[in-house]
Design a protein around this motif. Structure first.
Motif, PDB file in Angstrom:
ATOM      1  N   SER A   9       0.836  -1.198   0.000  1.00 47.40           N
ATOM      2  CA  SER A   9       0.000   0.000   0.000  1.00 47.40           C
ATOM      3  C   SER A   9       0.875   1.253   0.000  1.00 47.40           C
ATOM      4  O   SER A   9       0.573   2.230  -0.676  1.00 47.40           O
ATOM      5  N   LYS A  12       2.692   1.916  -3.454  1.00 51.13           N
ATOM      6  CA  LYS A  12       1.874   2.546  -4.484  1.00 51.13           C
ATOM      7  C   LYS A  12       1.761   4.054  -4.287  1.00 51.13           C
ATOM      8  O   LYS A  12       1.455   4.778  -5.218  1.00 51.13           O
ATOM      9  N   ARG A  13       1.973   4.515  -3.054  1.00 55.04           N
ATOM     10  CA  ARG A  13       1.754   5.926  -2.721  1.00 55.04           C
ATOM     11  C   ARG A  13       3.019   6.778  -2.716  1.00 55.04           C
ATOM     12  O   ARG A  13       2.942   7.998  -2.782  1.00 55.04           O
ATOM     13  N   ARG A  24       5.357  12.320  -2.213  1.00 56.17           N
ATOM     14  CA  ARG A  24       3.995  11.840  -1.978  1.00 56.17           C
ATOM     15  C   ARG A  24       2.998  12.827  -2.552  1.00 56.17           C
ATOM     16  O   ARG A  24       3.326  13.986  -2.792  1.00 56.17           O
TER      17      ARG A  24
END
Length: 65
Positions: A9, A12-13, A24
């Motif tokens: 998770s 992906k960010r 980000r």
């Protein structure tokens, strides 16, 4: 020694910049946009660098980034 697992998770960010910092996207851009001003929404489009206080934890969950 087993491999370390990457938090998918987080992978992906976050992206790594050329100098090794973590990039980000900003939050609060997904819904309830009618009450937000165009200037505020425009500034939320831009990406930013992850704060230095969080970098240590981010390196832990992204060992291969």
């Amino acid at each position: 020694m087993p491999k370390m697992k990457t938090s998918k998770s987080a992978a992906k960010r976050f992206k790594k910049t050329g100098t090794g910092k973590l990039k980000r996207n900003k939050a609060y851009k997904s819904h309830i946009l009618t009450k937000k001003s165009p200037k505020r929404k425009r500034n939320l489009r831009k990406s930013t660098i992850t704060d230095a206080t969080n970098v240590k934890n981010m390196k832990k969950i992204l060992p291969y980034l």
